[in-house]
Design a protein around this motif. Structure first.
Motif, PDB file in Angstrom:
ATOM      1  N   LYS A   1       0.838  -1.203   0.000  1.00  0.00           N
ATOM      2  CA  LYS A   1       0.000   0.000   0.000  1.00  0.00           C
ATOM      3  C   LYS A   1       0.871   1.251   0.000  1.00  0.00           C
ATOM      4  O   LYS A   1       1.892   1.297   0.664  1.00  0.00           O
ATOM      5  CB  LYS A   1      -0.914   0.005   1.226  1.00  0.00           C
ATOM      6  CG  LYS A   1      -1.975  -1.082   1.215  1.00  0.00           C
ATOM      7  CD  LYS A   1      -2.869  -0.983   2.432  1.00  0.00           C
ATOM      8  CE  LYS A   1      -3.949  -2.061   2.406  1.00  0.00           C
ATOM      9  NZ  LYS A   1      -4.826  -1.996   3.607  1.00  0.00           N
ATOM     10  N   GLY A   2       0.416   2.264  -0.743  1.00  0.00           N
ATOM     11  CA  GLY A   2       1.174   3.504  -0.817  1.00  0.00           C
ATOM     12  C   GLY A   2       2.151   3.483  -1.968  1.00  0.00           C
ATOM     13  O   GLY A   2       2.061   2.672  -2.892  1.00  0.00           O
TER      14      GLY A   2
ATOM     15  N   GLN B   1       8.807  -3.241   2.521  1.00  0.00           N
ATOM     16  CA  GLN B   1       7.799  -3.285   1.456  1.00  0.00           C
ATOM     17  C   GLN B   1       8.005  -4.501   0.558  1.00  0.00           C
ATOM     18  O   GLN B   1       7.039  -5.126   0.114  1.00  0.00           O
ATOM     19  CB  GLN B   1       7.863  -1.992   0.634  1.00  0.00           C
ATOM     20  CG  GLN B   1       7.204  -0.792   1.306  1.00  0.00           C
ATOM     21  CD  GLN B   1       7.863  -0.383   2.612  1.00  0.00           C
ATOM     22  OE1 GLN B   1       9.090  -0.209   2.654  1.00  0.00           O
ATOM     23  NE2 GLN B   1       7.082  -0.221   3.668  1.00  0.00           N
TER      24      GLN B   1
ATOM     25  N   ASN C   1       7.990  -4.402  11.507  1.00  0.00           N
ATOM     26  CA  ASN C   1       8.109  -3.004  11.914  1.00  0.00           C
ATOM     27  C   ASN C   1       9.542  -2.702  12.337  1.00  0.00           C
ATOM     28  O   ASN C   1      10.429  -3.548  12.218  1.00  0.00           O
ATOM     29  CB  ASN C   1       7.110  -2.682  13.034  1.00  0.00           C
ATOM     30  CG  ASN C   1       7.301  -3.581  14.261  1.00  0.00           C
ATOM     31  OD1 ASN C   1       8.425  -3.893  14.646  1.00  0.00           O
ATOM     32  ND2 ASN C   1       6.199  -3.994  14.866  1.00  0.00           N
TER      33      ASN C   1
ATOM     34  N   VAL D   1       0.052  11.198   3.370  1.00  0.00           N
ATOM     35  CA  VAL D   1      -0.499  10.021   4.058  1.00  0.00           C
ATOM     36  C   VAL D   1      -0.854   8.940   3.037  1.00  0.00           C
ATOM     37  O   VAL D   1      -0.593   7.747   3.243  1.00  0.00           O
ATOM     38  CB  VAL D   1      -1.743  10.399   4.888  1.00  0.00           C
ATOM     39  CG1 VAL D   1      -2.314   9.170   5.593  1.00  0.00           C
ATOM     40  CG2 VAL D   1      -1.398  11.480   5.905  1.00  0.00           C
ATOM     41  N   ASP D   2      -1.426   9.351   1.917  1.00  0.00           N
ATOM     42  CA  ASP D   2      -1.839   8.397   0.886  1.00  0.00           C
ATOM     43  C   ASP D   2      -0.665   7.591   0.335  1.00  0.00           C
ATOM     44  O   ASP D   2      -0.801   6.402   0.044  1.00  0.00           O
ATOM     45  CB  ASP D   2      -2.532   9.125  -0.276  1.00  0.00           C
ATOM     46  CG  ASP D   2      -3.888   9.699   0.116  1.00  0.00           C
ATOM     47  OD1 ASP D   2      -4.462   9.220   1.114  1.00  0.00           O
ATOM     48  OD2 ASP D   2      -4.364  10.628  -0.572  1.00  0.00           O
TER      49      ASP D   2
ATOM     50  N   CYS E   1       2.434   7.189   1.794  1.00  0.00           N
ATOM     51  CA  CYS E   1       3.390   6.672   2.769  1.00  0.00           C
ATOM     52  C   CYS E   1       3.317   5.142   2.852  1.00  0.00           C
ATOM     53  O   CYS E   1       2.289   4.585   3.210  1.00  0.00           O
ATOM     54  CB  CYS E   1       3.144   7.262   4.153  1.00  0.00           C
ATOM     55  SG  CYS E   1       4.269   6.609   5.402  1.00  0.00           S
TER      56      CYS E   1
ATOM     57  N   SER F   1       4.719   3.274   4.993  1.00  0.00           N
ATOM     58  CA  SER F   1       4.722   2.843   6.396  1.00  0.00           C
ATOM     59  C   SER F   1       3.397   3.141   7.093  1.00  0.00           C
ATOM     60  O   SER F   1       3.241   2.823   8.278  1.00  0.00           O
ATOM     61  CB  SER F   1       5.871   3.522   7.157  1.00  0.00           C
ATOM     62  OG  SER F   1       7.120   3.147   6.616  1.00  0.00           O
ATOM     63  N   ARG F   2       2.470   3.793   6.355  1.00  0.00           N
ATOM     64  CA  ARG F   2       1.124   4.089   6.862  1.00  0.00           C
ATOM     65  C   ARG F   2       1.165   4.955   8.113  1.00  0.00           C
ATOM     66  O   ARG F   2       0.465   4.717   9.103  1.00  0.00           O
ATOM     67  CB  ARG F   2       0.306   2.814   7.119  1.00  0.00           C
ATOM     68  CG  ARG F   2       0.423   1.713   6.079  1.00  0.00           C
ATOM     69  CD  ARG F   2       0.334   2.191   4.648  1.00  0.00           C
ATOM     70  NE  ARG F   2      -0.979   2.744   4.303  1.00  0.00           N
ATOM     71  CZ  ARG F   2      -1.165   3.618   3.311  1.00  0.00           C
ATOM     72  NH1 ARG F   2      -0.136   4.067   2.616  1.00  0.00           N
ATOM     73  NH2 ARG F   2      -2.368   4.065   3.044  1.00  0.00           N
TER      74      ARG F   2
ATOM     75  N   CYS G   1       6.780  11.129   0.635  1.00  0.00           N
ATOM     76  CA  CYS G   1       5.974  12.236   1.150  1.00  0.00           C
ATOM     77  C   CYS G   1       6.461  13.575   0.598  1.00  0.00           C
ATOM     78  O   CYS G   1       5.670  14.407   0.136  1.00  0.00           O
ATOM     79  CB  CYS G   1       5.983  12.238   2.675  1.00  0.00           C
ATOM     80  SG  CYS G   1       7.631  12.226   3.422  1.00  0.00           S
TER      81      CYS G   1
END
Length: 439
Positions: free
Chosen positions: A7-8, A240, A251, A373-374, A376, A378-379, A411
């Motif tokens: 995601k991201g 990722q 993490n 945010v969209d 990233c 790492s959310r 970002c």
């Protein structure tokens, strides 16, 4: 089935058109060579030569300074001129062994390599450690340490990071095409250390020729497979990549081994092959010379210690005086203060640009658009974390998961206000991690 991804992420101009079709050229240095004692994460190497000593190509010139360290070898024959402070590609002054190249390339003798099937796990690890192999995608973590997890029987995946998602860099791409067998043989050596693991070559789908070539070479390898990844930055970031291939999330407090995975870069796996199958220490790597200010972009196989200026000259020099020089990729690389910095184990590229678009950008106030945010991976919430970093609020920064940032720069890339989000977060993250280690 869809392409593997996370995601991201973002889709910058990849810039690979400049050098992707340029076959690897061997470049021999002309001037003195500088060997930094710290080309890796961990303790610096300790010199074992002194001024006036004659050294041979492949001779040990600095031994590992501890368990998390790596030795350094001469890549030419010549005379040691002494220890000097030189700029590293990252722009810091580092202690270097300076060797005057005699142009003869007389090699030190090394014993013949044993067949892989006759080597024990300990012998393989010793060969990799003694050869000075480190993570050559940029991190520089000593490979022997990475391949020595506490519970090797729990490792299920050895992932070859073949994504090369950073714009402009094509060194791994050319390696995959031109040195496919050595890459696969390196994977075979690593798999010999982990009997329960499967080898995965994870390649972005913009490299279809590499995917086809790898599939052909591993067709008779029951423990190896090739997986196509969606082309997206930062697809090659370790967390990722692991998620894309295995759907296992890690993490900042975990290691890939905690998820049953080990990740190695293309150049690292080829180095492992050279160390174990050919008994050759790490003395060379492939470096991309590219950017819109390079006259003839190229991919060079270059001896470690060679000045970056020699690579630039071999690629035709600058079209005009560059405004920006970068070691590594434009997203996570380092602005260079001197092109005379030596090529190190982690030097993947040098890029030259006519314009410094970042310096020209005018920062304005955050408009709370949430684009950061969209994208990233790492959310987390980069805009808020950057605010906390600028206020030096370390406690709140950590509480908002600031340590989960992988400093990919996605970002900053999409921010319409041109805020230096990655730089602010990265600076605070380094401070918080240092304080965490102290505690």
């Amino acid at each position: 089935m869809g392409l593997l991804t996370f995601k991201g992420g973002i889709h910058p101009d990849d810039g690979k058109r400049f050098s992707k079709d340029q076959a690897i050229q061997t470049l021999l240095p002309k001037g003195d060579l500088a060997y930094p004692l710290s080309q890796h994460i961990g303790a610096p190497a300790n010199p074992v030569v002194k001024k006036g000593d004659r050294v041979l190509k492949g001779q040990l010139i600095a031994e590992a300074g501890g368990f998390v360290s790596a030795p350094v070898y001469a890549s030419v024959s010549g005379t040691v001129k002494g220890l000097e402070q030189r700029f590293s590609p990252a722009g810091t002054k580092v202690e270097c062994i300076i060797v005057e190249n005699d142009g003869e390339y007389e090699e030190a003798e090394h014993e013949a390599a044993k067949p892989l099937e006759e080597m024990s796990r300990e012998e393989i690890l010793e060969k990799i450690g003694n050869a000075g192999i480190v993570g050559m995608g940029g991190a520089g973590f000593p490979t022997r340490v990475k391949l020595s997890p506490k519970e090797p029987e729990k490792i299920e995946y050895i992932i070859a990071n073949c994504a090369e998602c950073e714009p402009y860099i094509t060194a791994d791409y050319r390696r995959m095409l031109e040195n496919t067998q050595e890459l696969v043989d390196g994977m075979r050596i690593v798999l010999a250390l982990f009997p329960n693991a499967k080898g995965i070559f994870a390649v972005e789908d913009n490299k279809k020729d590499c995917i086809a070539k790898l599939n052909e070479v591993v067709s008779n390898e029951p423990r190896m497979d090739v997986k196509a990844l969606m082309t997206k930055y930062p697809q090659g970031a370790e967390r990722q990549l692991i998620f894309a291939v295995t759907k296992r999330a890690i993490n900042s407090s975990m290691l890939p081994a905690d998820a049953g995975c080990i990740v190695d870069n293309v150049e690292t796996l080829i180095g492992i092959h050279n160390a174990v199958a050919e008994n050759r220490p790490l003395m060379e790597r492939v470096v991309t010379v590219s950017g819109d200010d390079i006259a003839a972009p190229a991919n060079f196989k270059v001896l470690l210690g060679t000045s970056h200026q020699e690579l630039i000259d071999a690629a035709g020099g600058f079209i005009e005086p560059p405004q920006k020089l970068i070691s590594g990729g434009p997203m996570m690389g380092f602005a260079m203060v001197s092109a005379d910095a030596p090529v190190t184990k982690t030097s993947s590229s040098i890029l030259a640009f006519k314009e410094d678009v970042v310096a020209k950008a005018m920062e304005t106030a955050c408009i709370n658009c949430a684009r950061c945010v969209d994208v990233c991976p790492s959310r987390i919430i980069p805009s808020r974390l950057a605010d906390l970093a600028q206020r030096h609020d370390e406690e709140a920064f950590v509480a908002m998961n600031g340590l989960e940032c992988v400093e990919c720069g996605s970002c900053s890339y999409v921010c319409p206000a041109k805020r230096p989000l990655k730089q602010a977060i990265g600076s605070m993250r380094k401070t918080a991690l240092a304080n965490k280690r102290k505690k």
